[in-house]
Design an enzyme around this catalytic site. Structure first.
Site, mmCIF file in Angstrom:
data_model
loop_
_atom_site.group_PDB
_atom_site.id
_atom_site.type_symbol
_atom_site.label_atom_id
_atom_site.label_comp_id
_atom_site.label_asym_id
_atom_site.label_seq_id
_atom_site.Cartn_x
_atom_site.Cartn_y
_atom_site.Cartn_z
ATOM 1 N N ALA A 85 0.855 -1.296 -0.175
ATOM 2 C CA ALA A 85 -0.115 -0.157 0.038
ATOM 3 C C ALA A 85 0.861 1.264 -0.148
ATOM 4 C CB ALA A 85 -0.921 0.011 1.262
ATOM 5 N N ALA A 119 0.774 5.746 -0.087
ATOM 6 C CA ALA A 119 -0.041 6.808 0.089
ATOM 7 C C ALA A 119 0.630 8.184 -0.246
ATOM 8 C CB ALA A 119 -0.740 7.083 1.554
ATOM 9 N N ALA A 161 3.855 8.099 2.749
ATOM 10 C CA ALA A 161 4.574 6.786 3.191
ATOM 11 C C ALA A 161 4.088 5.534 2.493
ATOM 12 C CB ALA A 161 4.540 6.627 4.555
ATOM 13 N N GLN A 162 4.636 4.335 2.330
ATOM 14 C CA GLN A 162 4.100 3.086 2.099
ATOM 15 C C GLN A 162 4.318 2.135 3.188
ATOM 16 O OE1 GLN A 162 6.204 2.520 -1.958
ATOM 17 N NE2 GLN A 162 7.473 1.217 -0.938
ATOM 18 N N VAL A 163 3.934 1.009 2.802
ATOM 19 C CA VAL A 163 3.701 -0.004 3.873
ATOM 20 C C VAL A 163 4.308 -1.594 3.248
ATOM 21 C CG1 VAL A 163 2.458 -1.263 5.464
ATOM 22 C CG2 VAL A 163 1.784 0.966 4.963
ATOM 23 N N LYS A 201 5.927 0.828 8.058
ATOM 24 C CA LYS A 201 5.597 2.057 7.179
ATOM 25 C C LYS A 201 6.854 2.995 7.184
ATOM 26 C CE LYS A 201 2.095 5.665 7.690
ATOM 27 N NZ LYS A 201 1.064 6.396 8.510
ATOM 28 N N ASP A 243 -8.941 10.722 11.894
ATOM 29 C CA ASP A 243 -8.908 10.054 10.418
ATOM 30 C C ASP A 243 -9.743 8.782 10.631
ATOM 31 O OD1 ASP A 243 -8.849 10.345 7.844
ATOM 32 O OD2 ASP A 243 -6.520 9.716 7.838
#
Length: 519
Positions: A131, A133, A136-138, A151, A286
């Site tokens: 994933a 965004a 960041a990415q995971v 992350k 969020d």
């Protein structure tokens, strides 16, 4: 020169919004006449493809073209319906924070730079990203045989955001200068809040700290928790946390197939949010369904703690009194609380404000709870606050926005969800504990602590008072000096600013003319 660069970047943003048909939907009511004129002149340049799409689709495409920073800016503005309007906030909230993956080699380098150790020493296995965004990415990884989520901050995102925020500051300054009615919303302060929250979100140590704090606050709460953090493998650019195996809350079919009680989940979600807000004064801001998982036993697990909100004791008390006033239809007390808190300027009439609040509250009573929309109530509230020049309160707006989102998720689980009934146990208990006799005891304790701190500070206050007295006597005898060198420096700075401003405006005008001709 950075100001000129900001003008260029702002011109590009404007052109993309025009081409994608976003500008054609922007309201001009209450704005200066030249804004409506500019909108009319730009209308023919919108692409035919864009005008066939829904507004939310046009907005999503425009933000996608502008890049990751504008996804984050759009998502932040979705939390400020007082600034952009409720309808636009809903569209902005739909922006998908899904970006292309950056190379795993870059992620490994970022981890090693942040933690000072080799990735192979930290993780038994470092998987490919699953994933990504805007920030960041995971990556799924293994540590001592257990699966973890890692992350990693996107390379270069801080520099890109620093450039893009300049344009946002420029726009907010222009808004305050040319649209006086917008000043109560404090556009520059909103931009400053955006900058601060995004900088915090890009430091993953702070997200880890938020997870840790909420974990402590909720350790005894039924049906809710957050992932545990692996602090040994967490730094500014990386956070390692427990891997969550569960069903996303927006997967209704998956939740039913797993045998979960959807009505119970809706009730647990709203009660958990209210506990965090009223009891702890610290909440996940969020809580959209993509950030909520349901484990096998029915426990809700909230992830992605990059955006959080805080309320002080005073704000929580005012919030409870306002809520209690709406429930009991004591609109005069609701109005008085707004004035006591300083939310409404004192030159307005309390009774008139109570009348306006009644216009919002009365339609609630006598209706089935499932027909009452928090988003609609929010829109009415903003209309009233605009009428009475109520100053923007970022912490309350963020709370209201999150409440709307949480209510939306609960109604997605249970279309007939009664938010007021589900809230009563938590709100009622808090009101009994904090607005009754216990409040007096709490106030006495706080007063005693404040008195002790004041007594401890008295010697320092006395020294500062004596110094201030000497300086005031000196100024009264000798006058306040303002030397020629300071005046000359100020004059040069103002002249340079005006010169660069005029040059930038000409460059932008010529650029737009060129774009219009060549497109």
């Amino acid at each position: 020169m950075s100001t000129i660069g900001a003008y260029f970047r702002l011109a590009r943003v404007g052109w993309v919004l025009v081409r994608e048909g976003v500008v054609s939907d922007m309201p001009t009511d209450g704005l200066p006449a030249f804004v409506g004129l500019m909108k009319s002149l730009m209308q023919p340049f919108a692409s035919k493809r864009a005008l066939k799409q829904k507004r939310s689709e046009r907005l999503a495409r425009a933000v996608d073209r502008l890049g990751p920073s504008y996804v984050k800016i759009g998502q932040f503005l979705a939390t400020r319906p007082d600034v952009v309007g409720v309808d636009w906030a809903v569209d902005l909230a739909l922006l998908q924070d899904r970006m292309s993956f950056f190379p795993t080699t870059a992620a490994r380098s970022a981890i090693e730079a942040s933690l000072g150790r080799k990735v192979d020493e930290l993780y038994a296995d470092f998987g490919e990203p699953i994933a990504a965004a805007s920030i960041a990415q995971v990556h799924p990884c293994l540590v001592d045989g257990r699966k973890v989520a890692v992350k990693v901050v996107r390379p270069g995102v801080r520099q890109r955001f620093a450039h893009d925020i300049e344009g946002q500051y420029l726009l907010s300054h222009l808004q305050e200068r040319f649209i006086p009615s917008s000043r109560r919303l404090k556009p520059v302060e909103v931009t400053r809040t955006l900058e601060q929250t995004t900088k915090m979100e890009m430091d993953l140590r702070l997200e880890a700290a938020a997870l840790s704090e909420i974990a402590e606050n909720t350790k005894d709460d039924p049906g809710f928790r957050v992932p545990t953090v692996d602090w040994e493998r967490t730094g500014r650019d990386v956070i390692t946390m427990e891997w969550i195996d569960g069903v996303k809350m927006n997967d209704i079919a998956g939740l039913r197939a797993a045998g979960h009680d959807l009505d119970k989940l809706a009730e647990t979600l709203i009660q958990s949010f209210l506990r965090h807000t009223l009891r702890d004064g610290f909440f996940h801001a969020d809580m959209h369904p993509g950030n909520l998982f349901v484990e096998h036993g029915g426990t809700i697990v909230a992830v992605d703690m990059g955006i959080t909100g805080r309320l002080g004791k005073k704000e929580r008390r005012f919030l409870a009194e306002i809520l209690f006033g709406f429930i009991t239809r004591d609109y005069m007390r609701v109005a008085e609380v707004h004035f006591e808190a300083g939310y409404v300027p004192g030159h307005h009439d309390v009774a008139a404000f109570a009348q306006a609040i009644r216009a919002i509250g009365e339609p609630i009573h006598g209706q089935p709870a499932e027909t009452i929309s928090m988003a609609r109530l929010l829109a009415l509230l903003f209309e009233v606050t605009d009428l009475f020049e109520m100053q923007a309160r970022p912490e309350l707006v963020l709370l209201q926005k999150t409440m709307v989102v949480v209510e939306g998720v609960s109604r997605m689980l249970d279309p007939r969800f009664n938010m007021w009934k589900a809230s009563e146990p938590v709100v009622g208990q808090w009101i009994r504990d904090n607005l009754g006799p216990k409040r007096i005891v709490s106030d006495l304790k706080d007063g005693a602590k404040a008195a002790i701190k004041l007594a401890e500070a008295l010697p320092e206050i006395a020294v500062k008072t004596e110094t201030l007295h000497r300086e005031l006597v000196s100024m009264s005898e000798n006058g306040l000096r303002f030397d020629a060198e300071t005046a000359e420096a100020i004059g040069k700075a103002e002249a340079r600013h005006s010169r660069y401003g005029r040059l930038a405006l000409w460059i932008i005008a010529l650029s737009l003319l060129y774009i219009a001709i060549t497109h």
